[in-house]
Design an enzyme around this catalytic site. Sequence first.
Site, PDB file in Angstrom:
ATOM      1  N   CYS A   2      29.760  41.891  28.719  1.00 33.70           N
ATOM      2  CA  CYS A   2      30.809  42.153  27.446  1.00 33.70           C
ATOM      3  C   CYS A   2      30.075  42.686  26.425  1.00 33.70           C
ATOM      4  CB  CYS A   2      31.564  41.131  27.197  1.00 33.70           C
ATOM      5  SG  CYS A   2      32.259  40.310  28.370  1.00 33.70           S
ATOM      6  N   ARG A  27      25.396  48.508  30.026  1.00 30.73           N
ATOM      7  CA  ARG A  27      25.477  46.891  30.359  1.00 30.73           C
ATOM      8  C   ARG A  27      26.360  46.680  31.494  1.00 30.73           C
ATOM      9  NH1 ARG A  27      24.218  43.448  26.058  1.00 30.73           N
ATOM     10  NH2 ARG A  27      26.050  42.444  26.507  1.00 30.73           N
ATOM     11  N   TRP A  73      33.206  42.286  30.780  1.00 30.13           N
ATOM     12  CA  TRP A  73      32.768  42.029  32.238  1.00 30.13           C
ATOM     13  C   TRP A  73      33.422  40.855  32.415  1.00 30.13           C
ATOM     14  CZ3 TRP A  73      29.073  44.223  35.344  1.00 30.13           C
ATOM     15  CH2 TRP A  73      28.252  43.328  36.431  1.00 30.13           C
ATOM     16  N   ASN A  99      32.750  37.880  23.220  1.00 30.65           N
ATOM     17  CA  ASN A  99      31.726  37.741  24.091  1.00 30.65           C
ATOM     18  C   ASN A  99      31.210  36.266  24.511  1.00 30.65           C
ATOM     19  OD1 ASN A  99      31.559  40.431  24.222  1.00 30.65           O
ATOM     20  ND2 ASN A  99      29.553  40.507  23.761  1.00 30.65           N
ATOM     21  N   GLY A 100      31.190  35.917  25.633  1.00 34.50           N
ATOM     22  CA  GLY A 100      30.625  34.643  25.986  1.00 34.50           C
ATOM     23  C   GLY A 100      31.791  33.916  26.845  1.00 34.50           C
ATOM     24  N   GLU A 482      10.785  35.440  49.062  1.00 36.64           N
ATOM     25  CA  GLU A 482      11.313  36.491  47.947  1.00 36.64           C
ATOM     26  C   GLU A 482      10.195  37.089  47.178  1.00 36.64           C
ATOM     27  OE1 GLU A 482      13.622  38.062  47.298  1.00 36.64           O
ATOM     28  OE2 GLU A 482      13.431  38.592  45.268  1.00 36.64           O
ATOM     29  N   LYS A 486       9.249  40.984  46.909  1.00 38.96           N
ATOM     30  CA  LYS A 486       9.171  41.644  45.186  1.00 38.96           C
ATOM     31  C   LYS A 486       7.951  42.328  44.878  1.00 38.96           C
ATOM     32  CE  LYS A 486      12.156  41.297  44.262  1.00 38.96           C
ATOM     33  NZ  LYS A 486      13.545  41.245  44.397  1.00 38.96           N
ATOM     34  N   GLU A 489       7.727  45.648  47.476  1.00 44.04           N
ATOM     35  CA  GLU A 489       8.780  46.695  46.930  1.00 44.04           C
ATOM     36  C   GLU A 489       8.598  47.523  45.777  1.00 44.04           C
ATOM     37  OE1 GLU A 489      12.994  45.931  45.924  1.00 44.04           O
ATOM     38  OE2 GLU A 489      12.444  44.055  45.325  1.00 44.04           O
ATOM     39  N   HIS A 505      -1.689  29.382  63.460  1.00 45.42           N
ATOM     40  CA  HIS A 505      -1.420  29.817  64.712  1.00 45.42           C
ATOM     41  C   HIS A 505      -1.461  31.317  64.809  1.00 45.42           C
ATOM     42  CE1 HIS A 505       0.111  25.966  65.584  1.00 45.42           C
ATOM     43  NE2 HIS A 505       0.806  25.856  64.488  1.00 45.42           N
ATOM     44  N   LYS A 606      19.233  50.949  44.523  1.00 48.36           N
ATOM     45  CA  LYS A 606      20.080  49.750  43.984  1.00 48.36           C
ATOM     46  C   LYS A 606      20.889  49.198  44.841  1.00 48.36           C
ATOM     47  CE  LYS A 606      20.453  46.185  41.108  1.00 48.36           C
ATOM     48  NZ  LYS A 606      19.429  45.195  41.329  1.00 48.36           N
TER      49      LYS A 606
HETATM   50  O1  M6R Z   1      23.672  44.077  46.101  1.00 45.58           O
HETATM   51  P1  M6R Z   1      23.089  43.059  47.294  1.00 45.58           P
HETATM   52  O2  M6R Z   1      22.699  41.646  46.678  1.00 45.58           O
HETATM   53  O3  M6R Z   1      24.066  43.126  48.432  1.00 45.58           O
HETATM   54  O4  M6R Z   1      21.784  43.806  47.588  1.00 45.58           O
HETATM   55  C1  M6R Z   1      21.261  43.261  48.664  1.00 45.58           C
HETATM   56  C2  M6R Z   1      19.915  43.846  48.897  1.00 45.58           C
HETATM   57  O5  M6R Z   1      19.835  45.405  49.093  1.00 45.58           O
HETATM   58  C3  M6R Z   1      19.099  43.553  47.568  1.00 45.58           C
HETATM   59  O6  M6R Z   1      19.089  42.236  47.392  1.00 45.58           O
HETATM   60  C4  M6R Z   1      17.379  44.093  47.671  1.00 45.58           C
HETATM   61  O7  M6R Z   1      16.796  43.694  48.769  1.00 45.58           O
HETATM   62  C5  M6R Z   1      16.789  43.901  46.355  1.00 45.58           C
HETATM   63  N1  M6R Z   1      17.173  44.979  45.584  1.00 45.58           N
HETATM   64  C6  M6R Z   1      15.214  43.685  46.509  1.00 45.58           C
HETATM   65  O8  M6R Z   1      14.920  43.443  45.369  1.00 45.58           O
END
Ligand code: M6R
Length: 611
Positions: A2, A27, A73, A99-100, A482, A486, A489, A505, A606
């Site tokens: 928001c 935002r 939002w 907001n909040g 994860e 990170k 990528e 193994h 994204k």
């Molecule tokens: O919008 P989503 O959460 O469905 O996206 C899934 C993946 O594309 C997303 O989590 C992607 O792996 C990340 N952007 C990586 O940091």
Amino acid sequence: MCGIVGYVGQKQAARILWDSLSRLEYRGYDSAGIAVLNGAGVATIKCKGRLKDLRERLSELPPATQGIGHTRWATHGVPSDTNSHPHHDCSGDIVLVHNGIIENHRELREELARRGHNITSQTDTELVAHLLEENYRGDLLQAMMDTVPCLEGSMALVALHESEPGKIVAYREKSPLILGLGEGENYIASDIPAILPYTKKAVVMGDGEFARVSRDAVEVFGPDRKPVSREPVMVDLKPEAAEKAGFDHFMIKEIYEQPEALSRAISGRVRGSSVVLEPGEYGLTDDQAAGISRIYLLACGTAYHACLAGKTMFERFAGVPTEAVLASEFRYQDPLVDPSVLCIGVSQSGETADTLAATREARSRGAMRIMSVVNSALSTLAIEADDVLYQRAGPEIAVASTKAYTTQVVSLALLAVRLAVARGRMTPHEAAAFTRELKELPAKAQTALKLAGEIKELAKKVALKEDVFFIGRGADYLAAMEGQLKLKEISYIHAEAYAAGELKHGTLALIEDGVPVIALMNDPSLAPKTASNVMEVKARGGWIIAVGTEECLNKLELDGDDVRLVVPATHPLLSPVTSVIAMQLLSYYAALEKGADVDKPRNLAKSVTVE
Ligand code: M6R
């Protein structure tokens, strides 16, 4: 998230308010509205959708030199015209933006309805307008001061009253508000970018403070209601930098937003020791909950990693066999879906093609219910699912998911506890212990962020490496997955995650002098075993970067260049939140070292809307 704007001066308010709102567009929002006040009274326009829809309706507003505006939002109530702000009291004399989250909204709604108020929206915000109405005795500031003690939660509130032209009243509690100072005009905004074209001089409101803003004066009052003298600050930011709140990249801004995002994700959903979810967030009857034979958690990428953490919680707490499945693979495994199977799609964007395809497949196979954990309101998954538990992370703009991951883990934890209680699998005592940990997570995330300086230095060395291995056991292994995603990528360094016990193994063959191995250790019951695996790596010359709790890391004998990154202890199943924050920071700083485009890594988008 928001956005709030307010203006009182000599120019046409509607245009300025719209323009200021458009500067908060980055935002994210799902609806918007503006109310102006002139001698003839208050006029409001608001609608679900984009700001450009609102612009087309600006001509409906009469000339006025004072007003408030909002981009919403959705949190309480779906995105709709009615739920959009500004909201009115019964008389329409008071208009308010917020907001909040008002956490005690259920009780307030019941009480206000009992006292005869005509509540028209599903929002928590409208309730505040009605409380102001009850407390109004000719002075809106006083009414605001008398109203906020009835409110629990986080709030930036900005209001006007038809009988008090030339004044805007504001209150701030855990949700930012700034007052922009002009010549013969003043502004209110939730964020700096909104006012940058108009003024660079601003007063920052503190928590618990009230303000009364007119054309020629900005008055601030403390929580004790006494006037506060506050020096204005000069805001030295370009509009673009301001969108990033002064951070160099959206990714690091979003990493730092995690304590607040986690707080929002939990806010109002943990009451005492119970998890309380709204019907639209969790729609299972207790009979259905008791009859669930299996759960599929469906997601891609980072969201899939969050599901892996969620799977353990559903199994351990709710006692339901649960599988986290890559949504892109779900259809090909001929999934065993029938009316006793619950499916939960998890997606930040709510638009990921594979996740949508998987949840549709589950529905076509007759799943009991399609639930979802989603960040973006109005997204396809949010609309198609039977229930939506919003992550409330706020817009995530960097391609690399950070706050989306941690709020997904927490959202799945909330669902797991809710289901466990419905199935009678978790005693109140167990639920209390776990929800206490949940409530402490935002503060622990904040502590983990303090590692940034140390990690920035470490990243200089990591950035020189070609391969990095991540190891862990239990939830640490899931967090390692994860962590490696990170790193690879955004820094383009090759990274792999292994269950620590698997190293010998095969993968151990790759360990030689100086190869970095990031060992995650947050579970005291597993730490001694992981410590043995770390020794195997060290014996082959590997470079250890240990991330974990003090207690677990004390099981290690490190030396030389080895690094210890201590994160706060939490419930082991929630530890991916704290340790992944450390790995997000490492990935970010390593990518910076390599000169990579952090917010837009090569080849990636994204939102992946193709299969
Ligand atoms: O919008 P989503 O959460 O469905 O996206 C899934 C993946 O594309 C997303 O989590 C992607 O792996 C990340 N952007 C990586 O940091």
